[in-house]
Design an enzyme around this catalytic site. Structure first.
Site, PDB file in Angstrom:
ATOM      1  N   ASP A 146       0.813  -1.205   0.000  1.00 16.56           N
ATOM      2  CA  ASP A 146       0.000   0.000   0.000  1.00 16.56           C
ATOM      3  C   ASP A 146       0.850   1.261   0.000  1.00 16.56           C
ATOM      4  OD1 ASP A 146      -2.316  -1.548   0.139  1.00 16.56           O
ATOM      5  OD2 ASP A 146      -2.235  -1.638   2.322  1.00 16.56           O
ATOM      6  N   TYR A 219       6.743 -10.007   6.945  1.00 21.93           N
ATOM      7  CA  TYR A 219       6.589  -8.580   7.187  1.00 21.93           C
ATOM      8  C   TYR A 219       7.160  -8.222   8.553  1.00 21.93           C
ATOM      9  CZ  TYR A 219       3.351  -7.889   3.255  1.00 21.93           C
ATOM     10  OH  TYR A 219       2.784  -7.788   2.008  1.00 21.93           O
TER      11      TYR A 219
END
Length: 404
Positions: A146, A219
């Site tokens: 994003d 992540y």
């Protein structure tokens, strides 16, 4: 030609026909020689990749961005350009690092610029490594991070121009032959902006897909400890491990996603080596086969509420039980800036980087790190001087509270 009595010579037509045939034969032989010479010259140009070395004025032994960027741009339809089907190419996976703060996400499909993807393709076109357009390159990407999200291990795959005429099995497995391949890392990094870097490349089989061939994604989410309860956050985070329906931990994308079940294989919360003003930097580490839109940021947001004591550890079980909680409750997303796609894992894909390119990367990352540290010092100086000097003790206490 006629005889003295006015009658035609019956052998004259035959001799004229033979002379015409001989003349035509000589012409055809000469033409064949000319065509063979032109063909040999063209094959020589293709095999030596002269189309990429027309304006190289310096080191001919290594193709780098200085020669590629300065080369004359060949326009479509140029009679001197070589057809794309005659240019050697190979399927390649590229590992990419980027600092996402100034970008509108990775994908260029959102029509918001700048994006990491658009900058990468600008560099590919500028260096003439891209053959044809994006569609012709069989392009794939591992993930669509994003806006504001960074990565140290994003992976893309596509066909790129190659110096190898026909890659052998050994070359596909990473063993270069006598003629070295282009230094893709060094070439592209000379043409990319400072906040994007290619950190490695690997030969890839033609059935490789950067998204569907990925076996795991990891992540990291960085945060300052402050007064958060790390123990409670770690216990809660371990509840994410396993296969669950994460519809209450994501942004719903009903148009494209019909299954919200994902598998998380690892979770950990731990302190980092960095600290500031007595506050410890910490990180969440999460690994799984795939993640939903905003899934990581939703998970982190709930963990922060648990760490602050606003919610109990059991809220994770409640939200994972979609029968008990069929609709996602409203809560704010965690910030996107501290989120990093650390790595994407693949089987039988080994990324390589030449010593020269690795040295340049280390120097670049060090310089960028020092630049951001200087910016941090300036903000700290502004923080110390944000209040006018009235009563020294009051101002000092106020500023100290803000810093903490």
């Amino acid at each position: 030609m006629t005889m003295s009595d006015g009658k035609s010579d019956p052998g004259g037509d035959d001799r004229d026909s033979e002379i015409a045939k001989d003349t035509e034969l000589v012409f055809l032989r000469n033409r064949v020689k000319e065509l063979e010479a032109e063909n040999a010259e063209l094959l020589s140009q293709v095999s030596s990749c002269q189309c990429q070395q027309m304006e190289v004025k310096h080191d001919r032994s290594e193709l780098d961005s200085s020669s590629l960027v300065r080369r004359r741009r060949v326009r479509k339809g140029d009679k001197n350009s070589i057809p794309s089907h005659l240019i050697s190419k190979r399927y390649v996976a590229l590992k990419i690092m980027y600092f996402g703060k100034r970008f509108y996400g990775f994908s260029a499909e959102a029509q918001m610029e700048p994006s990491i993807e658009s900058e990468v393709f600008k560099a590919l076109e500028r260096t003439r490594l891209l053959i044809g357009d994006k569609k012709d390159s069989c392009y794939s990407r591992c993930g669509r991070t994003d806006k504001g999200v960074s990565s140290t291990g994003q992976v893309i795959a596509l066909f790129l121009r190659s110096r190898l005429k026909a890659p052998t099995v050994e070359q596909v497995n990473g063993k270069m032959g006598e003629r070295p391949e282009y230094d893709y890392v060094r070439v592209l990094n000379r043409a990319l902006p400072d906040d994007i870097r290619v950190t490695g490349w690997s030969p890839a089989p033609v059935d490789f897909h950067a998204r569907f061939s990925c076996s795991a994604r990891e992540y990291k989410y960085f945060f300052w400890r402050q007064n958060l309860n790390l123990s409670a956050m770690d216990i809660a985070g371990k509840k994410f491990i396993g296969e669950h329906d994460f519809r209450n931990f994501c942004k719903m994308d009903v148009a494209n996603v019909h299954c919200y079940t994902r598998r998380v294989t690892f979770f950990d919360v731990s302190p980092c080596q960095n600290s500031h003003e007595g506050d410890q930097l910490c990180t969440f580490t999460m690994r799984g086969s795939a993640f939903l839109w905003h899934q990581i940021r939703c998970m982190v947001a709930v963990l922060f509420m648990i760490g602050q004591g606003v919610e109990s550890v059991d809220v994770i079980d409640t939200l994972l039980d979609t029968k008990k909680t069929p609709r996602k409750p409203q809560y704010l997303l965690a910030s996107e800036i501290p989120l990093v796609l650390r790595t994407c894992e693949f089987e039988n894909v080994n990324f390589i980087c030449s010593p020269g390119a690795a040295e340049s990367l280390q120097s670049h990352f060090k310089n960028e790190s020092l630049t951001y540290q200087l910016e941090s010092v300036i903000y700290q100086e502004a923080l110390r001087n944000c209040l006018p000097p009235s009563s020294g003790m009051i101002s000092y206490q106020c500023i100290s509270f803000i810093i903490r």
